[in-house]
Design a protein around this motif. Structure first.
Motif, PDB file in Angstrom:
ATOM      1  N   SER A 152      14.021  42.990   5.083  1.00  0.00           N
ATOM      2  CA  SER A 152      13.408  44.147   5.738  1.00  0.00           C
ATOM      3  C   SER A 152      11.920  44.171   5.430  1.00  0.00           C
ATOM      4  CB  SER A 152      14.083  45.434   5.256  1.00  0.00           C
ATOM      5  OG  SER A 152      13.931  45.566   3.857  1.00  0.00           O
ATOM      6  N   TYR A 153      11.239  45.104   6.071  1.00  0.00           N
ATOM      7  CA  TYR A 153       9.800  45.245   5.874  1.00  0.00           C
ATOM      8  C   TYR A 153       9.436  46.720   5.968  1.00  0.00           C
ATOM      9  CZ  TYR A 153       9.717  45.609  10.969  1.00  0.00           C
ATOM     10  OH  TYR A 153       9.937  45.987  12.263  1.00  0.00           O
ATOM     11  N   GLN A 154       8.249  47.039   5.481  1.00  0.00           N
ATOM     12  CA  GLN A 154       7.738  48.401   5.544  1.00  0.00           C
ATOM     13  C   GLN A 154       6.915  48.555   6.816  1.00  0.00           C
ATOM     14  OE1 GLN A 154       8.084  50.987   3.166  1.00  0.00           O
ATOM     15  NE2 GLN A 154       9.641  49.660   2.290  1.00  0.00           N
ATOM     16  N   SER A 155       7.305  49.503   7.648  1.00  0.00           N
ATOM     17  CA  SER A 155       6.591  49.770   8.894  1.00  0.00           C
ATOM     18  C   SER A 155       5.920  51.139   8.793  1.00  0.00           C
ATOM     19  CB  SER A 155       7.576  49.744  10.068  1.00  0.00           C
ATOM     20  OG  SER A 155       6.922  50.069  11.265  1.00  0.00           O
ATOM     21  N   TYR A 156       4.653  51.186   9.148  1.00  0.00           N
ATOM     22  CA  TYR A 156       3.926  52.457   9.082  1.00  0.00           C
ATOM     23  C   TYR A 156       4.027  53.172  10.419  1.00  0.00           C
ATOM     24  CZ  TYR A 156       0.308  55.874   8.109  1.00  0.00           C
ATOM     25  OH  TYR A 156      -0.367  57.041   7.903  1.00  0.00           O
TER      26      TYR A 156
ATOM     27  N   GLY B  24       6.687  41.430   8.262  1.00  0.00           N
ATOM     28  CA  GLY B  24       6.127  42.762   8.414  1.00  0.00           C
ATOM     29  C   GLY B  24       4.945  42.844   9.359  1.00  0.00           C
TER      30      GLY B  24
ATOM     31  N   TYR C 284       5.581  55.409   5.640  1.00  0.00           N
ATOM     32  CA  TYR C 284       6.194  54.085   5.768  1.00  0.00           C
ATOM     33  C   TYR C 284       7.703  54.244   5.858  1.00  0.00           C
ATOM     34  CZ  TYR C 284       1.850  51.752   4.525  1.00  0.00           C
ATOM     35  OH  TYR C 284       0.567  51.288   4.516  1.00  0.00           O
ATOM     36  N   GLU C 285       8.324  53.390   6.654  1.00  0.00           N
ATOM     37  CA  GLU C 285       9.782  53.374   6.750  1.00  0.00           C
ATOM     38  C   GLU C 285      10.281  51.943   6.606  1.00  0.00           C
ATOM     39  OE1 GLU C 285      11.467  55.329  10.136  1.00  0.00           O
ATOM     40  OE2 GLU C 285      10.099  57.023   9.965  1.00  0.00           O
ATOM     41  N   GLU C 286      11.407  51.810   5.925  1.00  0.00           N
ATOM     42  CA  GLU C 286      12.047  50.509   5.750  1.00  0.00           C
ATOM     43  C   GLU C 286      12.756  50.135   7.049  1.00  0.00           C
ATOM     44  OE1 GLU C 286      13.160  47.369   2.962  1.00  0.00           O
ATOM     45  OE2 GLU C 286      11.860  49.090   2.679  1.00  0.00           O
ATOM     46  N   GLU C 287      12.464  48.929   7.585  1.00  0.00           N
ATOM     47  CA  GLU C 287      13.097  48.485   8.822  1.00  0.00           C
ATOM     48  C   GLU C 287      13.642  47.082   8.620  1.00  0.00           C
ATOM     49  OE1 GLU C 287      11.411  49.300  12.567  1.00  0.00           O
ATOM     50  OE2 GLU C 287      10.021  50.791  11.753  1.00  0.00           O
TER      51      GLU C 287
ATOM     52  N   LYS D   5       9.124  41.246  -3.172  1.00  0.00           N
ATOM     53  CA  LYS D   5       8.742  41.605  -1.812  1.00  0.00           C
ATOM     54  C   LYS D   5       9.147  40.553  -0.783  1.00  0.00           C
ATOM     55  CE  LYS D   5       4.918  44.719  -2.614  1.00  0.00           C
ATOM     56  NZ  LYS D   5       5.291  45.831  -1.794  1.00  0.00           N
TER      57      LYS D   5
END
Length: 159
Positions: A90-94, A141, A101-104, A54
């Motif tokens: 990248s990070y997971q954005s809700y 994130g 969740y989307e990868e950004e 992560k």
């Protein structure tokens, strides 16, 4: 989920730093200091197995910090600081609209801060502003604070 140090990384980088004092070096009395720091890191993950990490590659690739200090009047000082940060990964954005969740990818950014202070003997009163351009920043994130202003009074004890 369990945290373990099982990923092997190969790291190559460089760090440069300089501090210049124009008031002493060039006789520019109002320009007290110029400080610049630059860091470059290149991390390569050694794939032994398909292990999900992560945080292993969410590092700053480029970081540049510049800080300038001025004496604007007899007891008044000003500091301006700029930071450029280019984070890889990248990070997971809700997203509340889609409930998913989307990868950004991390976005690079330039942040400016300023501080004005009044100093006399052991006292200092100051006001400072962080993130003057009120940019949106995400670190690991987590969205960071936008523009914020604070002030204070300091007293230096000479023991």
């Amino acid at each position: 989920w369990q945290t373990q140090n099982i990923t092997e990384l190969h790291t190559v980088g460089v760090e440069l730093s300089t501090h210049i004092y124009p008031d002493k070096t060039w006789g520019v009395r109002w320009w007290k200091s110029l400080m610049m720091d630059y860091t470059y890191l290149d991390l390569q993950k050694v794939d032994k197995e398909e292990i999900l990490s992560k945080y292993a590659l969410n590092n700053l690739r480029h970081q540049l910090n510049v800080k300038v200090n001025f004496q604007i009047l007899s007891h008044f000082f000003m500091q301006i600081q700029g930071s450029y940060k280019d984070r890889i990964g990248s990070y997971q954005s809700y997203h509340f609209i889609t409930n998913a969740y989307e990868e950004e990818k991390y976005q690079d950014y330039l942040m400016l801060d300023a501080r004005v202070s009044y100093r006399i003997r052991s006292f200092e009163a100051y006001i400072q502003a962080k993130n003057l351009m009120d940019i949106e920043v995400v670190e690991y994130g987590i969205p960071q604070a936008g523009l914020w202003v604070m002030g204070g009074i300091k007293y230096k004890l000479d023991l």
